[in-house]
Design a protein around this motif. Structure first.
Motif, short mmCIF file in Angstrom:
data_model
loop_
_atom_site.label_atom_id
_atom_site.label_comp_id
_atom_site.label_asym_id
_atom_site.label_seq_id
_atom_site.Cartn_x
_atom_site.Cartn_y
_atom_site.Cartn_z
N LEU A 99 20.67 -9.98 29.29
CA LEU A 99 22.09 -10.57 29.51
C LEU A 99 22.00 -11.96 30.03
O LEU A 99 22.73 -12.93 29.60
CB LEU A 99 22.78 -9.74 30.27
CG LEU A 99 23.28 -8.28 29.72
CD1 LEU A 99 24.11 -7.77 30.53
CD2 LEU A 99 24.31 -8.62 28.42
N HIS A 103 23.65 -14.62 27.23
CA HIS A 103 24.86 -15.20 27.96
C HIS A 103 24.75 -16.05 29.30
O HIS A 103 25.36 -16.99 29.27
CB HIS A 103 25.84 -13.83 28.41
CG HIS A 103 25.92 -12.89 27.09
ND1 HIS A 103 26.65 -13.14 26.27
CD2 HIS A 103 25.42 -11.65 27.00
CE1 HIS A 103 26.86 -12.14 25.41
NE2 HIS A 103 26.00 -11.36 25.79
N SER A 175 30.43 -8.73 28.39
CA SER A 175 29.99 -10.13 29.13
C SER A 175 30.85 -11.21 28.79
O SER A 175 30.78 -12.25 29.77
CB SER A 175 28.59 -10.32 28.20
OG SER A 175 27.55 -9.37 28.55
N TYR A 189 28.44 -15.92 37.59
CA TYR A 189 28.36 -15.08 36.42
C TYR A 189 27.13 -14.53 36.01
O TYR A 189 27.27 -13.36 35.54
CB TYR A 189 28.58 -16.31 35.09
CG TYR A 189 28.60 -15.58 33.88
CD1 TYR A 189 29.50 -14.66 33.58
CD2 TYR A 189 27.77 -16.03 32.72
CE1 TYR A 189 29.53 -13.99 32.28
CE2 TYR A 189 27.83 -15.50 31.60
CZ TYR A 189 28.72 -14.63 31.12
OH TYR A 189 29.00 -13.92 30.01
N LEU A 193 26.72 -10.49 35.20
CA LEU A 193 26.07 -9.84 34.08
C LEU A 193 25.09 -8.88 34.65
O LEU A 193 24.69 -7.74 34.01
CB LEU A 193 25.06 -11.02 33.55
CG LEU A 193 26.02 -11.98 32.70
CD1 LEU A 193 25.12 -13.16 32.10
CD2 LEU A 193 26.72 -11.37 31.59
#
Length: 206
Positions: A99, A103, A175, A189, A193
Motif C-alpha cells: 500500500l 498509494h 485507500s 496518509y 494506509l
C-alpha cells in the motif's frame, strides 16, 4: 541549458525516451507545486531546463505531458511494488508495504496534496487509460501477494465472503477514501494506509 544534438530534430530512441522522462519528471514537480491549470508549457520547459521548442518536439500540448507524467509515475510505483512482493516478511507487513509502495508513493509525489482534487479530475478527464493502468499495477501485485501468502499457509482465502478480486477492489476503495476530506499530510496518509492494511490482513488470517 544546451539540449544536445544541436542542429537535429531527431534523437536516438534511448535519448528521446530519457528526454521524455526528464520532461515528465519536471511536470510532476510543477503540477504538485501549482496544479494543472496554473502550469503552462513555458513553465514545464523552464522546470525541465529546456527550450520551449524542444518541449514541442516531444509533446503536442500539456495534456500529452500530463499523460507522460502519469506513465512515469506508474513505472516508478511498479518498480517499488515489485520490490515489495519479492522481499521476505509476514503477509500483514508486506501488504502494508505494498500500500505504501503504490498509494503512499503516488500521494507523496504530489507534495502536500493541495492540488490533488484538481489533478484527480484531470486524470478522469484526459488520462482514463493511464489511470486504469495505474490501478491495475496495484491489483496485479496484490493478487500475487495473496497467492504467495495462501501458498505459504499465512492466509485462508476461503474466509472471504466474495472473491479475491472483490477484496482487492475494496482495498483500492479504502485507500482512495483515506484521502477524502481535508487532504492529509503524506505522513498521516501513510499511517491511514497502515491501519487499512492491518484490517484487511486480519480478515484473511488463519
Amino acid at each position: 541549458m544546451p539540449d544536445g544534438h544541436e542542429g537535429s530534430n531527431v534523437l536516438p530512441a534511448e535519448d528521446a525516451n530519457a528526454r521524455t522522462d526528464q520532461i515528465a519528471d519536471a511536470a510532476l514537480r510543477l503540477f504538485a507545486r501549482y496544479g494543472y491549470k496554473r502550469s503552462s508549457m513555458d513553465d514545464i520547459a523552464k522546470e525541465a531546463g529546456l527550450a520551449k521548442a524542444t518541449l514541442y518536439l516531444h509533446f503536442k500540448g500539456k495534456d500529452d505531458v500530463f499523460r507522460a507524467m502519469l506513465d512515469l509515475l506508474g513505472r516508478r510505483v511498479e518498480a517499488r511494488c515489485r520490490e515489495v512482493v519479492t522481499r521476505p516478511g509476514s503477509f500483514p507487513e508486506r501488504l502494508a508495504a505494498l500500500l505504501q509502495a503504490h498509494h503512499g508513493l503516488a500521494y507523496a509525489s504530489f507534495g502536500t496534496g493541495e492540488h490533488l482534487v484538481e489533478l484527480k479530475a484531470v486524470m478522469n478527464t484526459i488520462a482514463t487509460r493511464e489511470l486504469q493502468a495505474f490501478e491495475r499495477i496495484f491489483s496485479s501485485f496484490a493478487r500475487e501477494l495473496l497467492t504467495q501468502a495462501e501458498r505459504d499457509g499465512e492466509i485462508n482465502l476461503s474466509r472471504l465472503p466474495a472473491s479475491a478480486d472483490d477484496w482487492i477492489a475494496s482495498l483500492l476503495f479504502a485507500s482512495a477514501g483515506a484521502k477524502l476530506g481535508t487532504p492529509p499530510s503524506a505522513a498521516d496518509y501513510a499511517r491511514r494506509l497502515d491501519a487499512i492494511a492491518s484490517v484487511f490482513a486480519t480478515a484473511l488470517s488463519r
